[in-house]
Design a protein around this motif. Structure first.
Motif, PDB file in Angstrom:
ATOM      1  N   ALA A   1       0.842  -1.191  -0.145  1.00  0.00           N
ATOM      2  CA  ALA A   1       0.050   0.182  -0.044  1.00  0.00           C
ATOM      3  C   ALA A   1       0.975   1.301  -0.036  1.00  0.00           C
ATOM      4  N   LEU A   2       0.484   2.334  -0.623  1.00  0.00           N
ATOM      5  CA  LEU A   2       1.165   3.729  -0.324  1.00  0.00           C
ATOM      6  C   LEU A   2       0.337   4.444   0.389  1.00  0.00           C
ATOM      7  N   ASP A   3       0.958   5.053   1.489  1.00  0.00           N
ATOM      8  CA  ASP A   3       0.229   6.018   2.383  1.00  0.00           C
ATOM      9  C   ASP A   3      -0.019   7.251   1.549  1.00  0.00           C
ATOM     10  N   PRO A   4      -1.183   8.204   1.890  1.00  0.00           N
ATOM     11  CA  PRO A   4      -1.434   9.093   1.150  1.00  0.00           C
ATOM     12  C   PRO A   4      -0.182  10.283   1.079  1.00  0.00           C
ATOM     13  N   ALA A   5       0.797  10.428   1.914  1.00  0.00           N
ATOM     14  CA  ALA A   5       1.807  11.355   1.597  1.00  0.00           C
ATOM     15  C   ALA A   5       2.625  10.891   0.402  1.00  0.00           C
ATOM     16  N   GLU A   6       2.700   9.427   0.282  1.00  0.00           N
ATOM     17  CA  GLU A   6       3.792   8.971  -1.008  1.00  0.00           C
ATOM     18  C   GLU A   6       2.981   9.263  -2.031  1.00  0.00           C
ATOM     19  N   ARG A   7       1.563   8.842  -2.017  1.00  0.00           N
ATOM     20  CA  ARG A   7       0.927   9.114  -3.244  1.00  0.00           C
ATOM     21  C   ARG A   7       1.019  10.589  -3.814  1.00  0.00           C
ATOM     22  N   GLU A   8       0.831  11.633  -2.773  1.00  0.00           N
ATOM     23  CA  GLU A   8       0.878  12.858  -3.060  1.00  0.00           C
ATOM     24  C   GLU A   8       2.387  13.411  -3.657  1.00  0.00           C
ATOM     25  N   ARG A   9       3.422  12.677  -3.188  1.00  0.00           N
ATOM     26  CA  ARG A   9       4.766  13.059  -3.606  1.00  0.00           C
ATOM     27  C   ARG A   9       4.997  12.672  -4.927  1.00  0.00           C
ATOM     28  N   PHE A  10       4.475  11.324  -5.194  1.00  0.00           N
ATOM     29  CA  PHE A  10       4.662  10.670  -6.621  1.00  0.00           C
ATOM     30  C   PHE A  10       3.720  11.554  -7.715  1.00  0.00           C
ATOM     31  N   GLU A  11       2.616  11.844  -7.342  1.00  0.00           N
ATOM     32  CA  GLU A  11       1.643  12.815  -8.069  1.00  0.00           C
ATOM     33  C   GLU A  11       2.539  14.285  -8.303  1.00  0.00           C
ATOM     34  N   ALA A  12       2.977  14.867  -7.423  1.00  0.00           N
ATOM     35  CA  ALA A  12       3.664  16.196  -7.798  1.00  0.00           C
ATOM     36  C   ALA A  12       4.993  16.305  -8.439  1.00  0.00           C
ATOM     37  N   ARG A  13       5.695  14.779  -8.567  1.00  0.00           N
ATOM     38  CA  ARG A  13       6.692  14.583  -9.261  1.00  0.00           C
ATOM     39  C   ARG A  13       6.296  14.523 -10.705  1.00  0.00           C
ATOM     40  N   TRP A  14       5.343  13.692 -10.830  1.00  0.00           N
ATOM     41  CA  TRP A  14       4.958  13.414 -12.180  1.00  0.00           C
ATOM     42  C   TRP A  14       4.337  14.791 -12.950  1.00  0.00           C
ATOM     43  N   THR A  15       3.507  15.431 -12.127  1.00  0.00           N
ATOM     44  CA  THR A  15       3.130  16.981 -12.639  1.00  0.00           C
ATOM     45  C   THR A  15       4.311  17.714 -13.120  1.00  0.00           C
ATOM     46  N   ALA A  16       5.288  17.649 -12.046  1.00  0.00           N
ATOM     47  CA  ALA A  16       6.464  18.527 -12.656  1.00  0.00           C
ATOM     48  C   ALA A  16       7.113  17.918 -13.656  1.00  0.00           C
ATOM     49  N   ALA A  17       7.290  16.749 -13.980  1.00  0.00           N
ATOM     50  CA  ALA A  17       7.917  16.111 -15.137  1.00  0.00           C
ATOM     51  C   ALA A  17       7.085  16.509 -16.495  1.00  0.00           C
ATOM     52  N   GLN A  18       5.903  16.347 -16.378  1.00  0.00           N
ATOM     53  CA  GLN A  18       5.188  16.639 -17.605  1.00  0.00           C
ATOM     54  C   GLN A  18       5.139  18.169 -17.962  1.00  0.00           C
ATOM     55  N   GLU A  19       5.017  19.001 -16.925  1.00  0.00           N
ATOM     56  CA  GLU A  19       5.463  20.591 -17.128  1.00  0.00           C
ATOM     57  C   GLU A  19       6.736  20.776 -17.799  1.00  0.00           C
ATOM     58  N   ARG A  20       7.978  19.836 -17.210  1.00  0.00           N
ATOM     59  CA  ARG A  20       9.240  20.182 -17.829  1.00  0.00           C
ATOM     60  C   ARG A  20       9.287  19.922 -19.450  1.00  0.00           C
ATOM     61  N   PHE A  21       8.398  18.951 -19.722  1.00  0.00           N
ATOM     62  CA  PHE A  21       8.557  18.520 -21.212  1.00  0.00           C
ATOM     63  C   PHE A  21       8.343  19.455 -22.205  1.00  0.00           C
ATOM     64  N   VAL A  22       7.702  20.493 -22.075  1.00  0.00           N
ATOM     65  CA  VAL A  22       7.573  21.583 -23.179  1.00  0.00           C
ATOM     66  C   VAL A  22       9.019  22.232 -23.475  1.00  0.00           C
ATOM     67  N   ASP A  23      10.046  22.440 -22.465  1.00  0.00           N
ATOM     68  CA  ASP A  23      11.025  22.855 -22.582  1.00  0.00           C
ATOM     69  C   ASP A  23      12.242  21.857 -22.671  1.00  0.00           C
ATOM     70  N   SER A  24      11.983  20.549 -22.168  1.00  0.00           N
ATOM     71  CA  SER A  24      13.199  19.617 -21.946  1.00  0.00           C
ATOM     72  C   SER A  24      12.556  18.181 -22.386  1.00  0.00           C
ATOM     73  N   PRO A  25      12.075  17.850 -23.239  1.00  0.00           N
ATOM     74  CA  PRO A  25      11.489  16.591 -23.492  1.00  0.00           C
ATOM     75  C   PRO A  25      12.265  15.248 -23.039  1.00  0.00           C
ATOM     76  N   GLY A  26      13.526  15.471 -23.604  1.00  0.00           N
ATOM     77  CA  GLY A  26      14.409  14.253 -23.049  1.00  0.00           C
ATOM     78  C   GLY A  26      14.449  14.127 -21.733  1.00  0.00           C
ATOM     79  N   GLU A  27      14.728  15.357 -20.915  1.00  0.00           N
ATOM     80  CA  GLU A  27      14.598  15.240 -19.199  1.00  0.00           C
ATOM     81  C   GLU A  27      13.479  14.914 -18.716  1.00  0.00           C
ATOM     82  N   ALA A  28      12.206  15.269 -19.307  1.00  0.00           N
ATOM     83  CA  ALA A  28      10.891  14.777 -18.778  1.00  0.00           C
ATOM     84  C   ALA A  28      10.872  13.354 -18.882  1.00  0.00           C
TER      85      ALA A  28
END
Length: 217
Positions: free
Chosen positions: A76-103
């Protein structure tokens, strides 16, 4: 009873048992194949293609995956873990516009880390982790395969931006699947009015497969 008759009877019995065994294996084969095809879906077809159309070889491989990883119970994931993963994925998607490879590279790392947190083999054992994921998340595991391939050094130079975006979108489907509570985590499901279990809400992400993406310059 003479020795010759006894030998003849033994040979006949052995032949009957052999024929019965062959018929049993033939009868089980198609059912076994259908069961694997239902379980793995598109991953079944990929395995057959990888074995150059040799269905039996593909089914042996898939059956071995089930034998190795079928008993895995996702942690199981605890809520804090789930939120951290979600936030990191959102940040990666936002980074895609400027740096697709890094995202894409970050998406690959995130999937490996999230799968490891859920109890799958460590991300350092990519092939084994992928095999385990294919047993439990067969419908979306190819997204991980695509994003991992795209994240290899030098891939950004040889892979178009649109291909990288498609890899991210497919990988996100597995990411969201891994964020959901596993079936045995009954207490984490929302209860519907009729007492059944509703599917957990999907995490909100800025990309959607049916949305048009901003044009890259």
């Amino acid at each position: 009873m003479s020795t010759g008759v006894i030998i003849a009877l033994i040979v006949i019995v052995a032949a009957v048992l052999l024929v019965a065994a062959v018929l049993t294996l033939r009868a089980r084969g198609p059912r076994h194949g259908k069961s694997l095809k239902r379980r793995f879906g598109p991953e079944y077809d990929r395995a057959v293609a990888r074995h150059d159309g040799d269905t039996r070889a593909a089914e042996r491989e898939l059956a071995q995956r089930v034998e190795r990883h079928g008993g895995l119970r996702e942690k199981a994931l605890d809520p804090a873990e789930r939120e951290r993963f979600e936030a990191r994925w959102t940040a990666a998607q936002e980074r895609f516009v400027d740096s697709p490879g890094e995202a894409v590279a970050e998406a690959d790392r995130l999937l490996a880390e999230l799968a490891g947190t859920r109890g799958f083999p460590d991300g350092g054992q990519y092939e084994e982790q992928l095999a385990a994921l294919s047993v439990h998340h067969a419908r979306h595991v190819d997204g991980y395969r695509r994003v991992h391939r795209a994240a290899r050094p030098g891939a950004d130079g040889g892979t178009g931006t649109e291909e990288l975006r498609e890899a991210m979108v497919e990988a996100r489907a597995l990411f969201e699947d891994l964020l959901r509570p596993a079936r045995h985590e009954g207490g984490r499901h929302r209860t519907t009015a009729d007492g059944g279990h509703a599917a957990p809400a999907r995490p909100r992400t800025p990309w959607s497969s049916h949305r048009r993406q901003p044009k890259e310059s």
